[in-house]
Write a protein that holds these residues in place. Structure first.
Motif, PDB file in Angstrom:
ATOM      1  N   THR A 103       0.813  -1.220   0.000  1.00 13.46           N
ATOM      2  CA  THR A 103       0.000   0.000   0.000  1.00 13.46           C
ATOM      3  C   THR A 103       0.847   1.271   0.000  1.00 13.46           C
ATOM      4  OG1 THR A 103      -0.176  -0.172   2.419  1.00 13.46           O
ATOM      5  CG2 THR A 103      -1.960  -1.130   1.112  1.00 13.46           C
ATOM      6  N   MET A 106       1.117   3.259  -3.225  1.00  8.67           N
ATOM      7  CA  MET A 106       0.007   4.074  -3.730  1.00  8.67           C
ATOM      8  C   MET A 106      -0.209   5.345  -2.929  1.00  8.67           C
ATOM      9  SD  MET A 106      -2.563   0.919  -4.648  1.00  8.67           S
ATOM     10  CE  MET A 106      -2.018  -0.055  -3.223  1.00  8.67           C
ATOM     11  N   LYS A 108       0.306   9.180  -1.891  1.00 10.87           N
ATOM     12  CA  LYS A 108       0.554  10.368  -2.709  1.00 10.87           C
ATOM     13  C   LYS A 108       2.009  10.797  -2.559  1.00 10.87           C
ATOM     14  CE  LYS A 108      -1.347  14.927  -3.766  1.00 10.87           C
ATOM     15  NZ  LYS A 108      -1.523  14.583  -5.173  1.00 10.87           N
ATOM     16  N   ILE A 111       3.547   7.365  -5.449  1.00 11.88           N
ATOM     17  CA  ILE A 111       3.017   6.874  -6.715  1.00 11.88           C
ATOM     18  C   ILE A 111       3.373   7.813  -7.864  1.00 11.88           C
ATOM     19  CG2 ILE A 111       0.773   7.996  -6.408  1.00 11.88           C
ATOM     20  CD1 ILE A 111       1.524   4.567  -8.045  1.00 11.88           C
ATOM     21  N   ARG A 121       4.010  -1.098 -14.557  1.00  9.74           N
ATOM     22  CA  ARG A 121       3.352  -1.053 -13.247  1.00  9.74           C
ATOM     23  C   ARG A 121       3.360  -2.418 -12.557  1.00  9.74           C
ATOM     24  NH1 ARG A 121      -2.096   2.671 -13.101  1.00  9.74           N
ATOM     25  NH2 ARG A 121      -1.173   4.650 -13.754  1.00  9.74           N
ATOM     26  N   VAL A 185      -4.285  -3.631  -3.128  1.00  7.90           N
ATOM     27  CA  VAL A 185      -4.286  -2.882  -4.388  1.00  7.90           C
ATOM     28  C   VAL A 185      -5.675  -2.313  -4.679  1.00  7.90           C
ATOM     29  CG1 VAL A 185      -4.027  -3.091  -6.888  1.00  7.90           C
ATOM     30  CG2 VAL A 185      -2.348  -4.143  -5.371  1.00  7.90           C
ATOM     31  N   ARG A 188      -6.363   0.238  -1.425  1.00 15.06           N
ATOM     32  CA  ARG A 188      -5.287   1.145  -1.009  1.00 15.06           C
ATOM     33  C   ARG A 188      -5.159   1.216   0.520  1.00 15.06           C
ATOM     34  NH1 ARG A 188      -5.589   6.559  -4.880  1.00 15.06           N
ATOM     35  NH2 ARG A 188      -6.387   5.533  -6.749  1.00 15.06           N
ATOM     36  N   PHE A 279      -3.562  -3.030 -10.571  1.00 13.55           N
ATOM     37  CA  PHE A 279      -2.661  -1.896 -10.365  1.00 13.55           C
ATOM     38  C   PHE A 279      -2.348  -1.204 -11.693  1.00 13.55           C
ATOM     39  CE2 PHE A 279       1.630  -0.066  -9.532  1.00 13.55           C
ATOM     40  CZ  PHE A 279       1.275   0.778  -8.482  1.00 13.55           C
ATOM     41  N   LYS A 282      -5.388   0.963 -12.621  1.00 13.29           N
ATOM     42  CA  LYS A 282      -5.876   1.893 -11.602  1.00 13.29           C
ATOM     43  C   LYS A 282      -5.533   3.338 -11.972  1.00 13.29           C
ATOM     44  CE  LYS A 282      -6.482   1.504  -6.627  1.00 13.29           C
ATOM     45  NZ  LYS A 282      -7.756   0.818  -6.753  1.00 13.29           N
ATOM     46  N   PHE A 284      -4.649   7.096 -10.866  1.00 10.51           N
ATOM     47  CA  PHE A 284      -4.043   7.781  -9.720  1.00 10.51           C
ATOM     48  C   PHE A 284      -4.019   9.284  -9.982  1.00 10.51           C
ATOM     49  CE2 PHE A 284      -2.184   3.510  -9.553  1.00 10.51           C
ATOM     50  CZ  PHE A 284      -2.447   3.175  -8.240  1.00 10.51           C
TER      51      PHE A 284
END
Length: 284
Positions: A103, A106, A108, A111, A121, A185, A188, A279, A282, A284
């Motif tokens: 986790t 992911m 901020k 990532i 990825r 995943v 998060r 992932f 995903k 972001f």
């Protein structure tokens, strides 16, 4: 090379978090205690004695030993107890220790930095997962190999089955951790992933025998009924079931059922594949 670099970074992060150091200190303390105990004559004699000599005495009469204890030594029983404890610790404590490795990708800032690099990825998830499994493998191997050497040098007993439990215990962790990785995943959240992953593992462990027992009472057959159907479904969806039986067979040198190993390994591949796919897709 990028995949190996991610594995190395995961192990370095484990060292930085003092995760590996903490487990190493506990394992070392256990080995020191084992060295001291195994040097005592009474302990050596007791460990090498047949397990059937220690059956419970009731009303002044010695009860007949179970057939499963025939040919076993007390040391075999100790190895099974230690392996079962390690299995429990690795599945539960190991998941708590390593779930954050997934986790944290992911978060901020992290990532954004990762996505700016020319790396696929899926490589991040697969590398983090592999690094986490290698950390647990190293810790289990250190303790089991250490105990095996202590017993061998002190008692002259070299149980190859106990060494085989290294792979089985690590695979059990890898199976549950693959499920935790997928939920990590998707959500998060490491805590949510841990709770759901371990809850499914515990639920499957209890629901399978309980469902079969209740259906046996109701229908007379353990393979019929709704509960048995649910239990069977969980058996093929939740990894690492029946690993304790595999370890017991390894230590006692009995015929081993390889199906739990193959099933767990297959589920690892499936769940990590789904994690990598999720992932990769995903936003972001």
């Amino acid at each position: 090379m990028k995949f190996l670099a991610i594995i190395e970074a995961t192990i370095r992060e484990g060292i930085a978090r003092k995760t590996i150091l903490g487990m190493f200190i506990v394992s070392t303390a256990a080995l020191i205690i084992a060295v001291l105990l195994f040097q005592m004559d009474v302990v050596q004699h007791g460990l090498l004695s047949p397990a059937t000599q220690h059956v419970q005495v009731r009303n002044g009469h010695t009860s007949a030993p179970p057939a499963s204890m025939m040919g076993m030594t007390v040391l075999d029983m100790v190895w099974m107890a230690i392996s079962s404890l390690l299995l429990f610790i690795c599945v539960f404590l190991g998941v708590f220790v390593t779930a954050g490795f997934i986790t944290s990708l992911m978060e901020k800032g992290s990532i954004d930095l990762l996505l700016s690099k020319p790396v696929s990825r899926w490589t991040y998830i697969a590398g983090r997962y592999t690094g986490s499994v290698l950390i647990i493998l190293a810790e289990v191997a250190y303790l089991v190999l250490g105990l095996w050497l202590v017993a061998g040098l002190s008692l002259g007993s070299w149980s190859s089955g106990f060494l085989g439990s290294i792979i089985t215990i690590t695979l059990a962790f890898a199976g549950v951790f693959s499920l935790v990785t997928l939920f990590g995943v998707l959500t998060r959240s490491s805590w949510f992933a841990i709770i759901i992953g371990l809850a499914l593992y515990i639920f499957a462990a209890f629901v399978i025998p309980l469902g079969q027992f209740i259906d046996r009472l109701i229908n007379g057959e353990p393979s019929k009924g709704v509960l048995s159907s649910v239990a069977t479904g969980l058996h093929y969806l939740v990894p690492s079931q029946e690993m304790g039986k595999v370890i017991s067979s390894e230590i006692l040198g009995k015929d081993m059922d390889f199906m739990p190993l193959f099933l767990t390994a297959g589920l690892c591949v499936v769940y990590i594949g789904l994690s990598c796919f999720a992932f990769s897709k995903k936003e972001f």
